[in-house]
Design a protein around this motif. Structure first.
Motif, mmCIF file in Angstrom:
data_model
loop_
_atom_site.group_PDB
_atom_site.id
_atom_site.type_symbol
_atom_site.label_atom_id
_atom_site.label_comp_id
_atom_site.label_asym_id
_atom_site.label_seq_id
_atom_site.Cartn_x
_atom_site.Cartn_y
_atom_site.Cartn_z
ATOM 1 N N LEU A 110 0.677 -1.091 -0.062
ATOM 2 C CA LEU A 110 0.008 -0.096 -0.099
ATOM 3 C C LEU A 110 0.834 1.354 -0.138
ATOM 4 O O LEU A 110 0.438 2.291 -0.685
ATOM 5 C CB LEU A 110 -0.973 0.102 1.059
ATOM 6 C CG LEU A 110 -1.901 1.168 1.279
ATOM 7 C CD1 LEU A 110 -2.787 1.204 0.322
ATOM 8 C CD2 LEU A 110 -2.626 1.024 2.453
ATOM 9 N N VAL A 111 1.865 1.339 0.807
ATOM 10 C CA VAL A 111 2.841 2.451 0.970
ATOM 11 C C VAL A 111 3.569 2.331 -0.578
ATOM 12 O O VAL A 111 3.588 3.863 -1.102
ATOM 13 C CB VAL A 111 3.791 2.414 1.978
ATOM 14 C CG1 VAL A 111 4.975 3.333 2.047
ATOM 15 C CG2 VAL A 111 3.246 2.394 3.394
ATOM 16 N N ILE A 112 4.074 1.522 -1.053
ATOM 17 C CA ILE A 112 4.623 1.725 -2.519
ATOM 18 C C ILE A 112 3.729 2.192 -3.429
ATOM 19 O O ILE A 112 3.911 3.276 -4.263
ATOM 20 C CB ILE A 112 5.198 0.324 -2.937
ATOM 21 C CG1 ILE A 112 6.428 0.010 -1.908
ATOM 22 C CG2 ILE A 112 5.694 0.315 -4.312
ATOM 23 C CD1 ILE A 112 6.882 -1.374 -2.342
ATOM 24 N N VAL A 113 2.456 1.807 -3.464
ATOM 25 C CA VAL A 113 1.396 2.281 -4.582
ATOM 26 C C VAL A 113 1.100 3.654 -4.375
ATOM 27 O O VAL A 113 0.839 4.301 -5.098
ATOM 28 C CB VAL A 113 0.121 1.426 -4.300
ATOM 29 C CG1 VAL A 113 -1.026 1.855 -5.084
ATOM 30 C CG2 VAL A 113 0.568 0.010 -4.836
ATOM 31 N N LEU A 114 0.983 4.253 -3.046
ATOM 32 C CA LEU A 114 0.596 5.463 -2.555
ATOM 33 C C LEU A 114 1.777 6.342 -2.986
ATOM 34 O O LEU A 114 1.794 7.424 -3.546
ATOM 35 C CB LEU A 114 0.578 5.549 -1.029
ATOM 36 C CG LEU A 114 0.293 7.139 -0.486
ATOM 37 C CD1 LEU A 114 -1.133 7.390 -1.107
ATOM 38 C CD2 LEU A 114 -0.006 7.279 0.818
ATOM 39 N N VAL A 115 3.260 5.937 -2.713
ATOM 40 C CA VAL A 115 4.403 6.836 -3.545
ATOM 41 C C VAL A 115 4.388 6.909 -4.852
ATOM 42 O O VAL A 115 4.599 8.082 -5.572
ATOM 43 C CB VAL A 115 5.631 6.155 -2.759
ATOM 44 C CG1 VAL A 115 6.667 6.625 -3.344
ATOM 45 C CG2 VAL A 115 5.710 6.183 -1.385
ATOM 46 N N ILE A 116 3.923 5.675 -5.531
ATOM 47 C CA ILE A 116 4.194 5.655 -6.969
ATOM 48 C C ILE A 116 2.970 6.647 -7.598
ATOM 49 O O ILE A 116 3.237 7.395 -8.547
ATOM 50 C CB ILE A 116 3.957 4.357 -7.814
ATOM 51 C CG1 ILE A 116 5.217 3.434 -7.225
ATOM 52 C CG2 ILE A 116 3.742 4.191 -9.082
ATOM 53 C CD1 ILE A 116 5.235 1.910 -7.652
ATOM 54 N N PRO A 135 -1.720 10.519 -3.877
ATOM 55 C CA PRO A 135 -2.951 10.388 -3.196
ATOM 56 C C PRO A 135 -4.189 10.889 -3.955
ATOM 57 O O PRO A 135 -4.957 10.311 -3.952
ATOM 58 C CB PRO A 135 -2.706 11.105 -1.867
ATOM 59 C CG PRO A 135 -1.608 12.173 -2.206
ATOM 60 C CD PRO A 135 -0.760 11.556 -3.000
ATOM 61 N N LYS A 136 -3.745 11.801 -5.116
ATOM 62 C CA LYS A 136 -4.836 12.428 -5.976
ATOM 63 C C LYS A 136 -5.082 11.391 -6.853
ATOM 64 O O LYS A 136 -6.177 11.374 -7.329
ATOM 65 C CB LYS A 136 -4.133 13.584 -6.632
ATOM 66 C CG LYS A 136 -3.983 14.694 -5.754
ATOM 67 C CD LYS A 136 -3.590 16.034 -6.376
ATOM 68 C CE LYS A 136 -3.257 17.128 -5.649
ATOM 69 N NZ LYS A 136 -2.674 18.151 -6.256
#
Length: 77
Positions: free
Chosen positions: A14-20, A23-24
């Motif tokens: 989840l953190v990796i997806v959020l960074v890639i 949040p928008k």
């Protein structure tokens, strides 16, 4: 556990997806993923429905009785 993944592994993903994606873009990504899953389910259901209708048409065709009129033609001569 999903496919051998525990809570810590899911948090890291989840953190990796959020960074890639940022949040928008996450709501857009979730919406498109949801639409894809919905269309896939509808496609699978329509495939099952079409198989059922083909089977019922085949049964209806087998129920038809053929009448042989060759004997009545001989009597007319």
């Amino acid at each position: 556990m999903i496919l051998g993944l525990g809570i810590p592994e899911l948090v890291v993903i989840l953190v990796i997806v959020l960074v890639i994606f940022g949040p928008k873009n996450l709501p857009k990504l979730g919406a498109s993923l949801g639409k894809t899953v919905k269309n896939l389910r509808e496609g699978m259901e329509s495939t099952d429905d079409s198989k059922d209708s083909k089977d019922s048409k085949q049964v209806e065709a087998e129920d038809v009785t053929v009448v042989d009129d060759s004997d009545s033609d001989k009597d007319d001569k």
